[in-house]
Design a protein around this motif. Structure first.
Motif, PDB file in Angstrom:
ATOM      1  N   VAL A 187      -4.565  -2.393  -0.254  1.00 17.46           N
ATOM      2  CA  VAL A 187      -5.743  -1.925   0.482  1.00 17.46           C
ATOM      3  C   VAL A 187      -6.751  -3.059   0.661  1.00 17.46           C
TER       4      VAL A 187
ATOM      5  N   GLY B  15      -7.921  -4.892   4.158  1.00 21.04           N
ATOM      6  CA  GLY B  15      -9.316  -4.962   4.563  1.00 21.04           C
ATOM      7  C   GLY B  15      -9.779  -6.367   4.893  1.00 21.04           C
TER       8      GLY B  15
ATOM      9  N   THR C 208       0.823  -1.203   0.000  1.00 13.65           N
ATOM     10  CA  THR C 208       0.000   0.000   0.000  1.00 13.65           C
ATOM     11  C   THR C 208       0.861   1.258   0.000  1.00 13.65           C
TER      12      THR C 208
ATOM     13  N   LEU D  71      -1.320  -0.589  -4.944  1.00 14.90           N
ATOM     14  CA  LEU D  71      -2.205   0.129  -4.027  1.00 14.90           C
ATOM     15  C   LEU D  71      -3.511  -0.628  -3.844  1.00 14.90           C
TER      16      LEU D  71
END
Length: 386
Positions: A319, A323, A278, A315
């Motif tokens: 992410v 999550g 990230t 990215l």
């Protein structure tokens, strides 16, 4: 496995020491830079900032390490994944700080910083590596079974009838053997599969770029991607790009394999790898915007377009992985490793579905789960229709 109380306290103290070392260098650079914005672009890799800010010492990995130490220290005090979190913090520290042992001693580093600053940096690197090793030793010496407070289950006297063979992944307490610790819930199968695919794909992308540089650079120049060289604008506490690339690939693949088998350390390692991905994606996209690469994307050479595309993918992968691994769900079924253990299917044969667990002796006497509100009746003596 989880940790004893003394090991948790030691792990917290060691994480606090690592955080203090890292924070001191970040504060030092904030004072030396022309404001936080200049330091950010230095971390992002803007060549103009790199050339004009040779006195800066940290990299984008330093704030990431600071966040990681805070999370690991918090997990050491509360969570049953404390062992995995501490190991992940130690592994990332070793990967990022180990090149400093030879980089800070290189003759060409004389042009980057004064001898006094290099000496302080070398002491910090040695200390961080020693503390990271101490974290691993602490985890190895302080492990205990996750169900240690509920060992009465092995003698059939546990209040919720926990069977001796019942174990769970990611440090959760055995089902029905007591309340799970905070943050110890397991992700669903779909989340595990998503994390496995994304981590594997990200590792493949990084490995492909390393193969590209192998073909583009001659042998001595390519070796410098791992050992460092004078023409690489490395910060004082930085690591060579090839070394970091290989470390991220290894960490991602290890976490992906652990996620597949739901090893206890896989979730913290996966979160660490996702954090690195990230950060790389954010800095790359920010640099693309600063250099107007996105506005002229169609006119860029193919290699530059692939570079920007890789940043976008990193990215997104980072992410999403953060999550799915950060959100737990205790309803996940047995892992691949649990299914492969001898006797697993014999133990679970009569439950009506593979991998289901049957408990009894609620309130001190045998009760049928079908009559006790769980919604499952006794298994049929033969399959329906026969």
């Amino acid at each position: 496995m989880t940790l004893t109380r003394g090991s948790r306290a030691t792990g917290f103290a060691l994480c606090a020491a690592l955080a203090a070392i890292t924070a001191s260098w970040i504060v030092r650079d904030l004072r030396a830079a022309d404001g936080p914005a200049a330091l950010w672009w230095f971390w992002a890799g803007d060549g103009r900032t790199l050339l004009s800010a040779r006195q800066l010492t940290t990299t984008l990995h330093d704030p990431l390490l600071l966040v990681g130490y805070a999370v690991a220290g918090f997990a050491a005090g509360r969570s049953r994944v404390a062992a995995g979190a501490l190991v992940a913090a130690a592994v990332v520290t070793l990967a990022v700080r180990l090149p400093g042992l030879w980089l800070l001693s290189a003759h060409w580093m004389d042009l980057r910083a004064t001898g006094e600053l290099r000496g302080r940096a070398l002491v910090s690197v040695f200390t961080a590596l020693a503390v990271a090793v101490g974290l691993i030793i602490t985890v190895a010496a302080g492990r205990r079974p996750a169900d240690a407070p509920y060992r009465a289950a092995e003698h059939g006297t546990a209040p919720y009838g926990t069977a001796p063979h019942q174990r769970s992944s990611y440090g959760t307490a055995p089902h029905g053997g007591g309340p799970p610790a905070a943050g110890a819930a397991r992700p669903r199968r779909g989340a595990l599969l998503t994390a496995f695919v994304l981590l594997t794909a990200a590792a493949a992308v990084r490995a492909a770029w390393e193969l590209y540089w192998t073909a583009q650079l001659p042998g001595s120049s390519y070796a410098g991607r791992f050992t460092g060289r004078a023409d690489l604008l490395l910060p004082l506490l930085g690591a060579p790009p090839g070394w970091l690339n290989t470390a991220v690939v290894a960490l991602s693949l290890t976490a992906a394999g652990g996620v597949l088998f739901r090893a206890s350390v896989a979730r913290p390692l996966g979160l660490a790898a996702a954090g690195l991905l990230t950060a790389s994606g954010i800095s790359g996209i920010a640099l693309s915007v600063r250099l107007d690469l996105l506005d002229h994307f169609g006119a860029l050479p193919a290699v530059d377009r692939l570079t920007v595309g890789s940043w976008v993918f990193e990215l997104a992968a980072g992410v999403i992985t953060l999550g799915v691994l950060a959100r737990g769900d205790a309803a996940a079924g047995p892992s691949v490793a649990e299914r492969l253990r001898p006797g697993f299917w014999d133990r679970e044969r009569g439950t009506g579905r593979p991998g289901a667990e049957v408990t009894g002796h609620r309130d001190g006497g045998p009760h049928d789960l079908g009559a006790g509100g769980a919604g499952l009746g006794p298994p049929p003596s033969s399959p329906p229709g026969r």
